[in-house]
Every structure is written in C-alpha cells, then in structure tokens.
Design a protein around this motif. Sequence first.
Motif, PDB file in Angstrom:
ATOM      1  N   GLY A 277       0.802  -1.220   0.000  1.00  0.00           N
ATOM      2  CA  GLY A 277       0.000   0.000   0.000  1.00  0.00           C
ATOM      3  C   GLY A 277       0.834   1.270   0.000  1.00  0.00           C
ATOM      4  O   GLY A 277       0.366   2.326  -0.438  1.00  0.00           O
TER       5      GLY A 277
ATOM      6  N   ASP B 116       1.126   2.988  -3.358  1.00  0.00           N
ATOM      7  CA  ASP B 116      -0.006   3.805  -3.802  1.00  0.00           C
ATOM      8  C   ASP B 116       0.096   5.219  -3.244  1.00  0.00           C
ATOM      9  O   ASP B 116      -0.260   6.190  -3.918  1.00  0.00           O
ATOM     10  CB  ASP B 116      -1.323   3.155  -3.381  1.00  0.00           C
ATOM     11  CG  ASP B 116      -1.589   1.861  -4.137  1.00  0.00           C
ATOM     12  OD1 ASP B 116      -1.423   1.858  -5.368  1.00  0.00           O
ATOM     13  OD2 ASP B 116      -1.951   0.858  -3.495  1.00  0.00           O
TER      14      ASP B 116
ATOM     15  N   TRP C 100      -0.095  -4.947  -6.265  1.00  0.00           N
ATOM     16  CA  TRP C 100      -1.463  -4.647  -5.851  1.00  0.00           C
ATOM     17  C   TRP C 100      -1.751  -5.270  -4.494  1.00  0.00           C
ATOM     18  O   TRP C 100      -1.412  -6.422  -4.235  1.00  0.00           O
ATOM     19  CB  TRP C 100      -2.460  -5.191  -6.875  1.00  0.00           C
ATOM     20  CG  TRP C 100      -2.485  -4.414  -8.151  1.00  0.00           C
ATOM     21  CD1 TRP C 100      -1.730  -4.625  -9.261  1.00  0.00           C
ATOM     22  CD2 TRP C 100      -3.319  -3.288  -8.442  1.00  0.00           C
ATOM     23  NE1 TRP C 100      -2.027  -3.702 -10.238  1.00  0.00           N
ATOM     24  CE2 TRP C 100      -3.003  -2.867  -9.756  1.00  0.00           C
ATOM     25  CE3 TRP C 100      -4.284  -2.580  -7.728  1.00  0.00           C
ATOM     26  CZ2 TRP C 100      -3.627  -1.780 -10.368  1.00  0.00           C
ATOM     27  CZ3 TRP C 100      -4.904  -1.509  -8.334  1.00  0.00           C
ATOM     28  CH2 TRP C 100      -4.579  -1.115  -9.639  1.00  0.00           C
ATOM     29  N   GLU C 101      -2.376  -4.486  -3.614  1.00  0.00           N
ATOM     30  CA  GLU C 101      -2.872  -4.985  -2.334  1.00  0.00           C
ATOM     31  C   GLU C 101      -4.394  -4.935  -2.387  1.00  0.00           C
ATOM     32  O   GLU C 101      -4.985  -3.850  -2.277  1.00  0.00           O
ATOM     33  CB  GLU C 101      -2.338  -4.150  -1.176  1.00  0.00           C
ATOM     34  CG  GLU C 101      -2.932  -4.505   0.188  1.00  0.00           C
ATOM     35  CD  GLU C 101      -2.814  -5.985   0.495  1.00  0.00           C
ATOM     36  OE1 GLU C 101      -3.867  -6.675   0.482  1.00  0.00           O
ATOM     37  OE2 GLU C 101      -1.698  -6.462   0.721  1.00  0.00           O
ATOM     38  N   PRO C 102      -5.066  -6.066  -2.576  1.00  0.00           N
ATOM     39  CA  PRO C 102      -6.513  -6.053  -2.827  1.00  0.00           C
ATOM     40  C   PRO C 102      -7.362  -5.546  -1.667  1.00  0.00           C
ATOM     41  O   PRO C 102      -8.495  -5.115  -1.870  1.00  0.00           O
ATOM     42  CB  PRO C 102      -6.824  -7.520  -3.141  1.00  0.00           C
ATOM     43  CG  PRO C 102      -5.713  -8.297  -2.511  1.00  0.00           C
ATOM     44  CD  PRO C 102      -4.501  -7.429  -2.607  1.00  0.00           C
ATOM     45  N   GLN C 103      -6.842  -5.569  -0.435  1.00  0.00           N
ATOM     46  CA  GLN C 103      -7.634  -5.151   0.719  1.00  0.00           C
ATOM     47  C   GLN C 103      -7.487  -3.666   1.032  1.00  0.00           C
ATOM     48  O   GLN C 103      -8.216  -3.144   1.879  1.00  0.00           O
ATOM     49  CB  GLN C 103      -7.249  -5.976   1.952  1.00  0.00           C
ATOM     50  CG  GLN C 103      -7.638  -7.437   1.856  1.00  0.00           C
ATOM     51  CD  GLN C 103      -7.129  -8.220   3.052  1.00  0.00           C
ATOM     52  OE1 GLN C 103      -6.035  -8.791   3.042  1.00  0.00           O
ATOM     53  NE2 GLN C 103      -7.913  -8.224   4.115  1.00  0.00           N
TER      54      GLN C 103
ATOM     55  N   ARG D 205      -7.177   0.189  -0.763  1.00  0.00           N
ATOM     56  CA  ARG D 205      -7.270   1.001  -1.976  1.00  0.00           C
ATOM     57  C   ARG D 205      -7.267   2.478  -1.580  1.00  0.00           C
ATOM     58  O   ARG D 205      -7.890   2.864  -0.597  1.00  0.00           O
ATOM     59  CB  ARG D 205      -8.539   0.673  -2.756  1.00  0.00           C
ATOM     60  CG  ARG D 205      -8.543  -0.715  -3.372  1.00  0.00           C
ATOM     61  CD  ARG D 205      -9.834  -1.003  -4.112  1.00  0.00           C
ATOM     62  NE  ARG D 205     -10.945  -1.172  -3.190  1.00  0.00           N
ATOM     63  CZ  ARG D 205     -12.185  -1.508  -3.567  1.00  0.00           C
ATOM     64  NH1 ARG D 205     -12.450  -1.686  -4.842  1.00  0.00           N
ATOM     65  NH2 ARG D 205     -13.142  -1.656  -2.673  1.00  0.00           N
TER      66      ARG D 205
ATOM     67  N   HIS E  73      -8.230   6.337  -2.684  1.00  0.00           N
ATOM     68  CA  HIS E  73      -9.107   7.120  -3.557  1.00  0.00           C
ATOM     69  C   HIS E  73      -8.661   8.574  -3.477  1.00  0.00           C
ATOM     70  O   HIS E  73      -8.530   9.133  -2.382  1.00  0.00           O
ATOM     71  CB  HIS E  73     -10.564   6.978  -3.130  1.00  0.00           C
ATOM     72  CG  HIS E  73     -11.075   5.582  -3.246  1.00  0.00           C
ATOM     73  ND1 HIS E  73     -11.593   5.064  -4.410  1.00  0.00           N
ATOM     74  CD2 HIS E  73     -11.132   4.578  -2.330  1.00  0.00           C
ATOM     75  CE1 HIS E  73     -11.963   3.809  -4.221  1.00  0.00           C
ATOM     76  NE2 HIS E  73     -11.694   3.493  -2.965  1.00  0.00           N
TER      77      HIS E  73
ATOM     78  N   TRP F 125     -15.856  -2.956   6.211  1.00  0.00           N
ATOM     79  CA  TRP F 125     -15.385  -1.847   5.373  1.00  0.00           C
ATOM     80  C   TRP F 125     -15.065  -0.641   6.242  1.00  0.00           C
ATOM     81  O   TRP F 125     -15.812  -0.295   7.160  1.00  0.00           O
ATOM     82  CB  TRP F 125     -16.468  -1.473   4.366  1.00  0.00           C
ATOM     83  CG  TRP F 125     -16.126  -0.321   3.458  1.00  0.00           C
ATOM     84  CD1 TRP F 125     -15.604  -0.407   2.211  1.00  0.00           C
ATOM     85  CD2 TRP F 125     -16.301   1.090   3.722  1.00  0.00           C
ATOM     86  NE1 TRP F 125     -15.420   0.856   1.671  1.00  0.00           N
ATOM     87  CE2 TRP F 125     -15.846   1.788   2.575  1.00  0.00           C
ATOM     88  CE3 TRP F 125     -16.783   1.819   4.803  1.00  0.00           C
ATOM     89  CZ2 TRP F 125     -15.870   3.179   2.499  1.00  0.00           C
ATOM     90  CZ3 TRP F 125     -16.792   3.209   4.728  1.00  0.00           C
ATOM     91  CH2 TRP F 125     -16.351   3.875   3.582  1.00  0.00           C
TER      92      TRP F 125
ATOM     93  N   THR G 213     -12.814   3.453   6.213  1.00  0.00           N
ATOM     94  CA  THR G 213     -12.008   4.457   5.521  1.00  0.00           C
ATOM     95  C   THR G 213     -11.466   5.470   6.517  1.00  0.00           C
ATOM     96  O   THR G 213     -12.129   5.820   7.501  1.00  0.00           O
ATOM     97  CB  THR G 213     -12.808   5.178   4.415  1.00  0.00           C
ATOM     98  OG1 THR G 213     -11.935   6.042   3.682  1.00  0.00           O
ATOM     99  CG2 THR G 213     -13.943   6.024   4.991  1.00  0.00           C
TER     100      THR G 213
ATOM    101  N   VAL H  58      -7.939   6.367   2.361  1.00  0.00           N
ATOM    102  CA  VAL H  58      -7.610   4.960   2.203  1.00  0.00           C
ATOM    103  C   VAL H  58      -8.855   4.147   2.567  1.00  0.00           C
ATOM    104  O   VAL H  58      -9.501   4.393   3.589  1.00  0.00           O
ATOM    105  CB  VAL H  58      -6.403   4.544   3.065  1.00  0.00           C
ATOM    106  CG1 VAL H  58      -6.628   4.837   4.545  1.00  0.00           C
ATOM    107  CG2 VAL H  58      -6.085   3.064   2.857  1.00  0.00           C
ATOM    108  N   GLU H  59      -9.198   3.215   1.704  1.00  0.00           N
ATOM    109  CA  GLU H  59     -10.329   2.309   1.908  1.00  0.00           C
ATOM    110  C   GLU H  59      -9.763   0.943   2.267  1.00  0.00           C
ATOM    111  O   GLU H  59      -8.916   0.403   1.547  1.00  0.00           O
ATOM    112  CB  GLU H  59     -11.162   2.232   0.635  1.00  0.00           C
ATOM    113  CG  GLU H  59     -12.348   1.277   0.721  1.00  0.00           C
ATOM    114  CD  GLU H  59     -13.055   1.142  -0.629  1.00  0.00           C
ATOM    115  OE1 GLU H  59     -14.277   0.988  -0.640  1.00  0.00           O
ATOM    116  OE2 GLU H  59     -12.358   1.171  -1.670  1.00  0.00           O
TER     117      GLU H  59
END
Length: 420
Positions: A203, A206, A238-241, A243, A245, A348, A350, A369-370
């Motif tokens: 992460g 990103d 990529w870290e799928p957990q 993301r 924005h 979930w 953020t 960050v999500e």
Amino acid sequence: MSRRPRSSTERLMRILRHTLLTIVGVQLGVAIGMSLVDSYRRRGKKPKPFPVTAPRTVEIGEGTVTTYTYGADLYADMLAAIEGARRQILFETYIWKGDEVGEQFKAALAAAADRGVEVYCIYDGFANLVVSPRFKHFPANMLVLRYPVYTAGLRFFDLRRYGRDHRKILVVDDSVGFVGGYNIGTPYETEWRDTHVRITGPGVWDLKRAFADFWNLNRRRRIRHSERPLLLETASTWEPQIRFHRNVPRLWMFPIRSMYLEAINRASHNVWMTHAYFIPDQDFVDAMKDAARRGVDVRLLVPLKSNHIVADWISRGYFSQLLGAGVRIFRFRDAMVHAKTSTVDGTWSTVGTANVDRLSLQGNYEINVEVIDESFAKTLEEIYEVDESNSLELTSSEWEARDLHRKFTEFVLAPLRPLL
C-alpha cells in the motif's frame, strides 16, 4: 405606450437585484459576525483532556496498518521515520505551522537532506498565509513545492483550478507511509482529536504514486523555475484489501463521494461515521436516511463546537431529517474532533483527509484509504465507542425544542451550503 412596460420591467429587475443583494448581505453579515464573536470567546481558552486510544496495529495482506488517535503518538513515529530515512522522503501537508512542532519537522527534514536523502515537500500556500515568511525559507537541498494561493492563472472560469491541496501524506524509503487528518502544528499534538494511519507493505506504493502525481501535475511555474519531475522507479504490487481514492479537481476526478455512497447503500448492519465538518448534499443525506429506515444502525459523530462555527450551524440544518429517519447523532465535547473516518458492517472502513462537505468531495485535492478487513474495522469501532463515551447524544425532542432564534439562524445560513 412602449415605454411603460419596459419601465415596469426595469423597476422589477431593480427590486429583485436589491432583494437578492440584501439576502446575500444578511447571510454574509451573520456568518462574519458569528465568526468574530466565536473567535473572541475562544481567546485564552484551552480544550479539556479527552479519552484517546493507544496506537493499534493490524496485519493486512503483506503489510500492516497502525491507527493513531493522539497527535503526540503520531508525530513521534513520523519524526522517527524521517530520522531513519536513507534514500527518499515525500512529505505533504495542508497546514504546516511555524511553531515548536512545525520547527521539529522542518529540522528533521533538513537534517535528512543534509545526510543525502532526497527530500520532497508540498504545502498549501493559502492554508499557511498566516505562517511567518521566515519559516517558509527552506534549505536549497530540500525540494519544496508551495501550492499557490491562486492557481487558475488566466483561466478565471476554469473551476478545475481552484481546489486547495488538503492532503496529508508522508512516505519514507518505500517502506512506510502515513495518511489521515492530522496537520502539522503544536495545537494538534495534544488538543485535537484526529485520526491518522501508518501503512507498511504494498500500500505504501499507492501513497508514493499519489504524491508523485500531484507533484508532477503542479510542478511547473510561469515565473519562477519549475521543479524537476518526480519519477517512480519500479512498479508496485497490488494490495486487494487496501485502496486509495484521490480527488483530483484538475482532472475532474472525485471518487471519494462515490466510495462513501456505495458503502452506505450496501450497509446491512451498521454505519458509524466521524466527521469534523458535515455539510453533505441531499443525495448523501438520503443515503443515510434510507440505511437507517431499513434497520441499519447509522451513527454520526461531529464536534459539539468545531473551530468553524458557521460550518457547525450549517451542518445542523440536516439534523431534523437525520433524526427523523432514525440516525443517531453524537456531539464530541470539550475538544475539537477533526477525524474523517467511517466503518460499515464490521468489514469496510475508511480514514483520510476528506470531510463530508462540498469543498472536500467536489473541490479540493483529497486522499482517503479504503480498507476491507475485519480486524481494522473492529479497531475503528472500538475507537468510535471511546469517542462516543466523550460525546453528548442529540435526541429528537431536544432538537425540536431548540430556541426560535436558532431555527432562524439555520434558515438564514442554509443557502451558504453549496459554498462549503
């Protein structure tokens, strides 16, 4: 015969213009007056102590996420990361005060540059107008981008060029990154309740890309020399957990609002939100109301009194709708809560820089960050419960019984919502 209608039309237009100017003048006068009175009342007053949660770390994918709710804890780890940097530091902030804490960060960054570390800094010019010009003189071996107070140039009507840089990012050596609501300054160290996260693992890349994209988009200058581009050396994993924005007004990109709406619309159990300034659009309010009406535990925690009294009053204009739909509203007392966090359904979450208002969701450069992870959601839920213990819940009966002058003030200020 033809003059009379034209004269009548002109008189009507004059009346309408005068009426409109009077209304706007009253609104601005009330807003300015409230701000001045509030500023006078705050002189010499210090916030009271508030409960905090110690830094907590959870493993996510190939990295970790550590959550901070107290500035002193965060600043200690940020400074330690800067002092341990070997190759590169990327530092970006909205407010960078020229006080004791601000000087500590400036000295640590300058020392890193002296030992050969590449140091890139970005700060917002408008947010730091009141900071001493002396503080804004940096060593030549630090690469510093002051995001201009006025950014549109000759493109006066290009709304994409008026956003402020409201982001707060630190990346050190590709190994650790920080992002969240904390600005840099002594008051935020102990007097404000905010939320920031420390990220390790994929992460971090990103965050690095987010910094580089902003630097490269805004590095060119018309008068002074342009900064050199910041080039990324390798591709990220990529870290799928996790993301990130980013709202980028220049490119007309505003994904953070959509991220929130999607999460609220999918909620089936709980939506717990903490926001310093809550001035949403009606679609956002409707999403919260719809969630509450289908049985979701929707809670909103805001300051009892923030540092922007006009924003507080405008925010209150939504309370009747929310309370009527079953949304619970909590007001954090004795100190400013500046966090921008939410967690939904124990999965979930953020954390970021974006408030729920027009400036953040449709105007400024922001980053959130999500995180899709149960352990991190549990951490934010526990933090929320601690904050709730220091809050006053607003009931429908209490709200409806407020004084008439309060209702009138909310009504007068309501048209200012699109500006905030």
